[in-house]
Design an enzyme around this catalytic site. Structure first.
Site, PDB file in Angstrom:
ATOM      1  CE1 TYR A 143      -3.231   2.845   0.306  1.00  0.00           C
ATOM      2  CE2 TYR A 143      -3.684   2.203   2.572  1.00  0.00           C
ATOM      3  CZ  TYR A 143      -3.940   3.011   1.488  1.00  0.00           C
ATOM      4  OH  TYR A 143      -4.914   3.982   1.574  1.00  0.00           O
ATOM      5  CE  LYS A 171      -6.155   1.578  -1.199  1.00  0.00           C
ATOM      6  NZ  LYS A 171      -6.799   1.703   0.138  1.00  0.00           N
TER       7      LYS A 171
END
Length: 309
Positions: A143, A171
């Site tokens: 992330y 992500k």
């Protein structure tokens, strides 16, 4: 592009929603609300749920609470929905402990945010991330959100981490599309858009899917957007994107996504309360009015049927 073109979809899904964690006004978990939100998301068309990410208020969840949330979401969402669980912190040993606990509790994959506040070197980031990835057999989604962590994953770090057999996806909430395309081309790493305003260009650039906050009330439109891009139908994709833009503005640019997501779910009657844990504050009346107007313009019923029925 088909699912075959995106093998990561079998691991993480394609239409993921960053799920908020419903809470009661006293700050306790709203267990009925957790199940209701998970069911609502699956019924709306998502095939993956991110549990205990930023939108799930991960920093305020104790481990026992996280495990209970995971249990409730799994029961409501069923076995076919991929559950990606946030385990990353700026404390490596704690992150490893959490990763092992959620793996034992039935998570499908791990979401590992870049260590925040401490600002380690990139070598430190790699060591931290590899320690978490080595702690279980679960696939890992990185992330990258420097606006929150204060520390971006560099292109070189992403390439290095891509060599780990379980680090399979990112992500991305950094917004550097050229870097996204470059890393995908060089490594085969799957990308998931973590910026709802940029869902269309990420998918058009080859992203495997979305991790969406707007999806709490628009997962069906995200699904249709993904389908249109897969079919190469850019005019339809643009039309879907244009139609959902007011919802995206309301949820992503009115207040923190955690706050707006809960307010929206309360407005459409999925949860009874929009309570958040400090230091967050619940949506103000003016913020709720913006969200309510966007939902009404989108044709979604508002007024919280749970409270008015």
């Amino acid at each position: 592009m088909t699912s075959t073109s995106h093998p990561a979809r079998a691991i993480f899904g394609s239409n993921l929603v960053a799920m908020p964690t419903p809470m009661n006004p006293d700050g306790s978990l709203d267990e009925a609300g957790i199940g209701a939100v998970a069911k609502h998301l699956v019924d709306s068309g998502c095939d993956g749920i991110v549990v205990a990410g930023t939108t799930g208020e991960a920093p305020t969840l104790e481990l026992v609470e996280l495990l209970r949330v995971l249990e409730l979401v799994r029961a409501a969402a069923g076995s076919a929905t991929r559950l990606v669980v946030g385990v990353g912190t700026n404390h490596t040993a704690k992150s490893v402990q959490t990763a092992r606990a959620v793996a034992a509790a039935g998570a499908d994959a791990l979401l590992v945010v870049t260590p925040y506040y401490s600002k380690p070197s990139q070598a430190g980031v790699i060591a931290h991330t590899v320690a978490i990835a080595d702690a279980t057999e679960l696939p890992v989604m990185l992330y990258d959100i420097p606006g929150r962590t204060g520390l971006a994953l560099t292109r070189e770090t992403l390439v290095e981490l891509s060599h780990h057999p379980r680090i399979a996806a990112v992500k991305d909430a950094k917004g550097d599309l050229f870097e996204v395309m470059s890393v995908m081309a060089e490594t085969g790493m799957a990308y998931y858009c973590g910026i709802d305003e940029l869902n269309l260009p990420y998918l058009a650039a080859g992203a495997s899917g979305l991790v969406s906050v707007m999806g709490v009330v628009g997962a069906d439109r995200n699904r249709d957007l993904i389908t249109a891009i897969d079919a190469g139908d850019l005019p339809r994709a643009r039309a879907i994107n244009d139609a959902v833009r007011p919802l995206t503005i309301a949820l992503m640019r009115t207040a923190p996504g955690v706050v707006t997501a809960k307010a929206a779910l309360r407005e459409i009657g999925v949860i009874a309360h929009a309570a958040v844990r400090a230091p967050l504050l619940e949506a103000t009346a003016s913020e709720v009015a913006v969200i309510r107007a966007a939902l009404a313009a989108d044709g979604q019923p508002t007024g919280n049927r749970l409270l008015t029925a």
